[in-house]
Design a protein around this motif. Structure first.
Motif, PDB file in Angstrom:
ATOM      1  N   SER A 202       0.827  -1.199   0.000  1.00  0.00           N
ATOM      2  CA  SER A 202       0.000   0.000   0.000  1.00  0.00           C
ATOM      3  C   SER A 202       0.871   1.263   0.000  1.00  0.00           C
ATOM      4  CB  SER A 202      -0.929  -0.078   1.212  1.00  0.00           C
ATOM      5  OG  SER A 202      -1.324   1.182   1.607  1.00  0.00           O
ATOM      6  N   SER A 203       2.000   1.238   0.731  1.00  0.00           N
ATOM      7  CA  SER A 203       2.873   2.423   0.791  1.00  0.00           C
ATOM      8  C   SER A 203       3.525   2.703  -0.559  1.00  0.00           C
ATOM      9  CB  SER A 203       3.939   2.258   1.885  1.00  0.00           C
ATOM     10  OG  SER A 203       5.024   1.481   1.408  1.00  0.00           O
ATOM     11  N   ILE A 204       3.783   1.662  -1.368  1.00  0.00           N
ATOM     12  CA  ILE A 204       4.356   1.916  -2.699  1.00  0.00           C
ATOM     13  C   ILE A 204       3.245   2.043  -3.753  1.00  0.00           C
ATOM     14  CG2 ILE A 204       6.607   0.846  -2.199  1.00  0.00           C
ATOM     15  CD1 ILE A 204       5.642  -1.595  -3.868  1.00  0.00           C
ATOM     16  N   LYS A 205       1.996   2.106  -3.300  1.00  0.00           N
ATOM     17  CA  LYS A 205       0.834   2.321  -4.171  1.00  0.00           C
ATOM     18  C   LYS A 205       0.673   1.248  -5.248  1.00  0.00           C
ATOM     19  CE  LYS A 205       0.354   7.286  -3.433  1.00  0.00           C
ATOM     20  NZ  LYS A 205       1.681   7.681  -2.858  1.00  0.00           N
ATOM     21  N   ALA A 206       0.963  -0.007  -4.872  1.00  0.00           N
ATOM     22  CA  ALA A 206       0.726  -1.121  -5.800  1.00  0.00           C
ATOM     23  C   ALA A 206      -0.771  -1.216  -6.072  1.00  0.00           C
ATOM     24  CB  ALA A 206       1.230  -2.416  -5.182  1.00  0.00           C
ATOM     25  N   LYS A 207      -1.114  -1.540  -7.341  1.00  0.00           N
ATOM     26  CA  LYS A 207      -2.542  -1.637  -7.673  1.00  0.00           C
ATOM     27  C   LYS A 207      -3.146  -2.922  -7.122  1.00  0.00           C
ATOM     28  CE  LYS A 207      -1.457   0.790 -11.913  1.00  0.00           C
ATOM     29  NZ  LYS A 207      -1.066   0.477 -13.289  1.00  0.00           N
ATOM     30  N   LYS A 208      -2.363  -4.009  -7.249  1.00  0.00           N
ATOM     31  CA  LYS A 208      -2.848  -5.302  -6.767  1.00  0.00           C
ATOM     32  C   LYS A 208      -1.776  -5.954  -5.893  1.00  0.00           C
ATOM     33  CE  LYS A 208      -6.489  -5.830  -9.757  1.00  0.00           C
ATOM     34  NZ  LYS A 208      -6.533  -5.743 -11.218  1.00  0.00           N
ATOM     35  N   ALA A 209      -2.199  -6.835  -4.999  1.00  0.00           N
ATOM     36  CA  ALA A 209      -1.254  -7.693  -4.295  1.00  0.00           C
ATOM     37  C   ALA A 209      -1.596  -9.134  -4.655  1.00  0.00           C
ATOM     38  CB  ALA A 209      -1.346  -7.484  -2.795  1.00  0.00           C
ATOM     39  N   MET A 210      -0.572  -9.986  -4.688  1.00  0.00           N
ATOM     40  CA  MET A 210      -0.805 -11.391  -4.994  1.00  0.00           C
ATOM     41  C   MET A 210      -0.253 -12.203  -3.822  1.00  0.00           C
ATOM     42  SD  MET A 210       0.796 -13.667  -8.083  1.00  0.00           S
ATOM     43  CE  MET A 210       0.316 -12.499  -9.329  1.00  0.00           C
ATOM     44  N   ILE A 211      -1.079 -13.089  -3.296  1.00  0.00           N
ATOM     45  CA  ILE A 211      -0.661 -13.901  -2.149  1.00  0.00           C
ATOM     46  C   ILE A 211      -0.527 -15.351  -2.604  1.00  0.00           C
ATOM     47  CG2 ILE A 211      -1.288 -14.632   0.190  1.00  0.00           C
ATOM     48  CD1 ILE A 211      -3.104 -11.842  -0.125  1.00  0.00           C
ATOM     49  N   ILE A 212       0.622 -15.942  -2.280  1.00  0.00           N
ATOM     50  CA  ILE A 212       0.883 -17.321  -2.691  1.00  0.00           C
ATOM     51  C   ILE A 212       1.183 -18.143  -1.445  1.00  0.00           C
ATOM     52  CG2 ILE A 212       2.270 -18.815  -4.183  1.00  0.00           C
ATOM     53  CD1 ILE A 212       2.938 -16.375  -5.855  1.00  0.00           C
ATOM     54  N   GLY A 213       0.256 -19.036  -1.099  1.00  0.00           N
ATOM     55  CA  GLY A 213       0.438 -19.877   0.083  1.00  0.00           C
ATOM     56  C   GLY A 213      -0.014 -21.301  -0.198  1.00  0.00           C
ATOM     57  N   PRO A 214      -0.067 -22.159   0.821  1.00  0.00           N
ATOM     58  CA  PRO A 214      -0.374 -23.582   0.616  1.00  0.00           C
ATOM     59  C   PRO A 214      -1.778 -23.794   0.033  1.00  0.00           C
ATOM     60  CG  PRO A 214      -0.310 -23.017   2.977  1.00  0.00           C
ATOM     61  CD  PRO A 214       0.214 -21.842   2.233  1.00  0.00           C
ATOM     62  N   ASP A 215      -2.795 -23.036   0.526  1.00  0.00           N
ATOM     63  CA  ASP A 215      -4.154 -23.219   0.016  1.00  0.00           C
ATOM     64  C   ASP A 215      -4.225 -22.892  -1.466  1.00  0.00           C
ATOM     65  OD1 ASP A 215      -4.736 -23.779   2.600  1.00  0.00           O
ATOM     66  OD2 ASP A 215      -5.718 -21.843   3.033  1.00  0.00           O
ATOM     67  N   GLU A 216      -3.550 -21.821  -1.837  1.00  0.00           N
ATOM     68  CA  GLU A 216      -3.557 -21.399  -3.237  1.00  0.00           C
ATOM     69  C   GLU A 216      -2.892 -22.464  -4.114  1.00  0.00           C
ATOM     70  OE1 GLU A 216      -2.774 -19.297  -0.764  1.00  0.00           O
ATOM     71  OE2 GLU A 216      -4.159 -17.609  -0.996  1.00  0.00           O
ATOM     72  N   ILE A 217      -1.687 -22.887  -3.704  1.00  0.00           N
ATOM     73  CA  ILE A 217      -0.912 -23.797  -4.552  1.00  0.00           C
ATOM     74  C   ILE A 217      -1.629 -25.145  -4.716  1.00  0.00           C
ATOM     75  CG2 ILE A 217       1.281 -25.097  -4.657  1.00  0.00           C
ATOM     76  CD1 ILE A 217       1.396 -22.107  -5.565  1.00  0.00           C
ATOM     77  N   LYS A 218      -2.308 -25.583  -3.648  1.00  0.00           N
ATOM     78  CA  LYS A 218      -3.082 -26.833  -3.726  1.00  0.00           C
ATOM     79  C   LYS A 218      -4.060 -26.767  -4.896  1.00  0.00           C
ATOM     80  CE  LYS A 218      -3.611 -27.921   0.709  1.00  0.00           C
ATOM     81  NZ  LYS A 218      -4.460 -27.704   1.915  1.00  0.00           N
ATOM     82  N   GLN A 219      -4.617 -25.583  -5.124  1.00  0.00           N
ATOM     83  CA  GLN A 219      -5.598 -25.432  -6.214  1.00  0.00           C
ATOM     84  C   GLN A 219      -4.957 -24.843  -7.470  1.00  0.00           C
ATOM     85  OE1 GLN A 219      -9.453 -23.765  -4.694  1.00  0.00           O
ATOM     86  NE2 GLN A 219      -8.288 -23.571  -2.787  1.00  0.00           N
ATOM     87  N   ASN A 220      -3.609 -24.882  -7.522  1.00  0.00           N
ATOM     88  CA  ASN A 220      -2.885 -24.346  -8.680  1.00  0.00           C
ATOM     89  C   ASN A 220      -3.287 -22.899  -8.966  1.00  0.00           C
ATOM     90  OD1 ASN A 220      -0.861 -24.825 -10.519  1.00  0.00           O
ATOM     91  ND2 ASN A 220      -2.304 -25.383 -12.160  1.00  0.00           N
ATOM     92  N   SER A 221      -3.428 -22.126  -7.879  1.00  0.00           N
ATOM     93  CA  SER A 221      -3.957 -20.764  -7.992  1.00  0.00           C
ATOM     94  C   SER A 221      -3.161 -19.789  -7.123  1.00  0.00           C
ATOM     95  CB  SER A 221      -5.418 -20.741  -7.525  1.00  0.00           C
ATOM     96  OG  SER A 221      -6.199 -21.573  -8.335  1.00  0.00           O
ATOM     97  N   VAL A 222      -3.520 -18.520  -7.222  1.00  0.00           N
ATOM     98  CA  VAL A 222      -2.992 -17.492  -6.324  1.00  0.00           C
ATOM     99  C   VAL A 222      -4.190 -16.634  -5.884  1.00  0.00           C
ATOM    100  CG1 VAL A 222      -0.760 -17.408  -7.498  1.00  0.00           C
ATOM    101  CG2 VAL A 222      -2.575 -15.808  -8.165  1.00  0.00           C
ATOM    102  N   THR A 223      -4.015 -15.899  -4.787  1.00  0.00           N
ATOM    103  CA  THR A 223      -5.035 -14.938  -4.376  1.00  0.00           C
ATOM    104  C   THR A 223      -4.619 -13.559  -4.880  1.00  0.00           C
ATOM    105  OG1 THR A 223      -5.608 -16.187  -2.409  1.00  0.00           O
ATOM    106  CG2 THR A 223      -6.186 -13.847  -2.415  1.00  0.00           C
TER     107      THR A 223
END
Lengths: 427, 427
Positions: free
Chosen positions: B384-405
């Motif tokens: 948020s401080s660098i004013k990114a438009k989106k954030a992407m979170i990569i964790g175990p739940d995401e990878i299990k579904q071959n996905s990212v948040t």
């Protein structure tokens, strides 16, 4: 080429260059690729002044740097120096104004630097560098990303022949310590190591009273490209940790950043006191003595400049050498030519011509106009000399039909085009 | 802001500036608009060194310039000076290397210049100029195009409040001669004319023994904005021709280049000996004492520098002032933010994260990555401080579904996205 009045021709200062528009086109093209790559990695551009206090560079590089510096007193009797490199100014900027920014800080820059070198092929007294610093993290992924950025910038610029060599000064230092090579002895052999003069290293170590077996082991270590071999060498726990980190960097580089063609090279010394830990260099073998395009690594400068200690790393790319490397590989630089060269057939059509010219310029086209009233023949010759893609002729016959003649400068084909259709016909 | 080790903080040299990335974004944005406009008019970019021989600037501007110059001896005992402006270096380049090029030669440049001024608001010891020269033609259409280029560059940059004033030094000189005002007297009154101190001009002329009627006529001439009025003044045939050309330039400017809001201003003197004929200035009234953004006109320097005489004209734009003018008008500079900030939830996901990051960067996106392993909360705060438009979170739940948040940083909305669909979902 002689002129009547050539007695007061002023000369460009020795070791500096003028850039023609053909050269500037290449340089701006490459600069833009480099800038885009820096930004795609989340780096932000900054700029510092062309000169700094002389003290700054002496603090970083010692009294010896004076021999290579352009320095002078300003009228307030302050000692100033044209910058010989961009890391010291960037860290000065950081310590003075950016310490409270959120970390990591990823900064890049372009800038001209100045060294009072003997002018020679590929070395100039004013030269351009691109570079960056990352402040506030020394994680393996930060280091791997930094190397990958340097490599991508040169790859994206279009250079085909690149060699990436990676070393580590903390590991090298610990091997020196293990073999009981003193600081003074290191100082003597480091330039030899830098030039891969390994026989001379062995001779020197023998003179210092180091056992032959140890000297040969050192050279074997310096020559290795195998992480396994290095592992066999390291004894103390601190260094083992550094080695583990080194291995993680290399793994990330290969498996995550997709850069496979690098070489471990433990004899990278970079000769500078404030470097430590990771070091790397990128070369293009064809350029011989001027083959090094990029050098970088981790360093300690922030506390020396009065700031609160924070990990920092960066690299510098020789911009001029990058251009030379591309030229050596016969890289096909894109050229931006004039879209249309407009020729009013007589004075009477100048006003009409300009109105058309301005409309095309507003539409984003690059348009030039005969400004010498030199007639159709000479104007077409000029259009051809500036490599215009099309010429547009505006005369009485054309205007009567509310049209212009458009000539394709490659084929010579000419067409009468209604004024309202010019834009589409040129695009 | 105090630090433990602040005793050796190095300072930036007085009168110079560091530019933050926010400032550099603005500067690169405006530079690009200016470059595109120069090129659309058929001008080509060149570059000369940062320093020249001291003699060059003395030849152009006389011994007095020394007071404002940064000059120094190099180690070969040559006298060099940091350039105070860019016309002399460009003409030196032209005389040395470009005289045989097809005419007209249309050259533009950006460059830092240096003046040992007392630092004050809007004046710096290192400042940036944009400018151009056209060599080889003095046709009215060439002059009108030059003025129109200067005006368009500032308009295209986004400045709303612009005043374009146009004068002519040949006509002014001839009026001086008509009224028998000697060179020495001119030297005295020119600074007064420059500052529109007309009462002081009248007083001075009276002291010189010029008739009151003549003095008042001169001032009326200096104040006029009417071409008709000027016509009534001019007696000699040469000057009548120059006036005719002057009128054609103004007509072309209005009728062909579509610039209607200019003013004739005969008291533009530009104070420099080598200017002649056409002169013009562009101001932005809001900036007060620093209101002049651009100055230009015709000049004679080529033969002084040892070249074969050729007509030449050009202008310089104060780059820094252009930025200040835009800021004063609250111009809305576009910002380039990070497209995605990628957060691996734990160490185990760094490699996977980097592979995704690199693919997005290759696709032209600006992507940053958590390099501090600082956990989701702090990472989102940094994003948020660098004013990114989106954030992407990569964790175990995401990878299990071959996905990212993917989290929209404005709305806070989060979505699970298949890895193969990331690119489309971000664009």
């Amino acid at each position: 080429m002689t002129y009547l009045y050539n007695q007061n021709v002023f000369k460009i200062p020795r070791g500096t260059r003028d850039f023609t528009s053909q050269e500037m086109e290449k340089r701006r093209y490459i600069e833009e690729i480099m800038r885009t790559t820096f930004m795609s990695f989340g780096y932000n551009e900054i700029q510092t002044p062309t000169f700094e206090t002389l003290e700054l560079f002496k603090a970083k590089s010692g009294q010896e740097i004076m021999d290579e510096l352009y320095y002078f007193k300003d009228k307030g009797n302050r000692d100033l120096a044209l910058r010989p490199e961009l890391t010291a100014p960037t860290i000065r900027f950081y310590v003075e104004k950016l310490q409270m920014e959120p970390k990591p800080l990823k900064l890049f820059y372009f800038g001209n630097c100045y060294r009072y070198d003997r002018p020679q092929k590929g070395r100039y007294r004013e030269f351009k560098q691109a570079g960056c610093e990352i402040i506030g993290t020394d994680s393996p992924e930060a280091n791997a990303e930094l190397i990958s950025l340097a490599y991508k910038i040169l790859k994206n610029s279009g250079i085909k022949n690149l060699k990436l060599n990676i070393g580590n000064l903390t590991i090298l230092s610990s091997v020196f310590n293990q073999l009981k090579i003193t600081k003074d002895q290191q100082k003597y052999i480091i330039p030899l190591i830098d030039k891969s003069m390994f026989e001379e290293v062995i001779d020197a170590l023998r003179d210092f009273g180091i056992e032959n077996k140890d000297a040969e082991n050192l050279v074997r270590f310096l020559k290795t490209t195998e992480i396994k071999f290095i592992k066999g060498f390291i004894e103390d726990d601190e260094t083992k940790k550094e080695l583990e980190k080194f291995e993680t960097i290399l793994t990330l580089l290969e498996k995550a950043f997709g850069i496979k063609d690098f070489k471990i090279q433990m004899n990278i010394v970079r000769g500078l006191d404030y470097y430590k830990g990771l070091v790397f260099e990128i070369e293009t073998p064809k350029l011989g003595a001027e083959k090094q395009l990029c050098g970088g690594g981790e360093y300690d400068l922030i506390s020396l400049f009065g700031g609160k200690d924070a990990p920092s790393a960066g690299f510098a790319i020789g911009f001029d050498r990058t251009i030379v490397a591309l030229e050596t590989e016969n890289f096909n630089f894109p050229t931006k030519n004039i879209d249309v060269y407009v020729i009013p057939l007589t004075e009477d059509f100048i006003e009409k011509a300009i109105i058309i010219v301005q409309a095309l310029r507003e539409a984003g086209l690059t348009v030039d106009l005969d400004l010498l009233r030199r007639g159709i023949g000479k104007s077409l010759k000029y259009a051809s000399s500036i490599k215009a893609k099309k010429a547009m002729i505006i005369g009485p016959d054309e205007i009567k039909q509310n049209s212009v003649t458009i000539r394709d400068m490659d084929t010579g084909e000419q067409k009468l085009i209604k004024i309202e259709n010019i834009k589409n016909s040129i695009r």
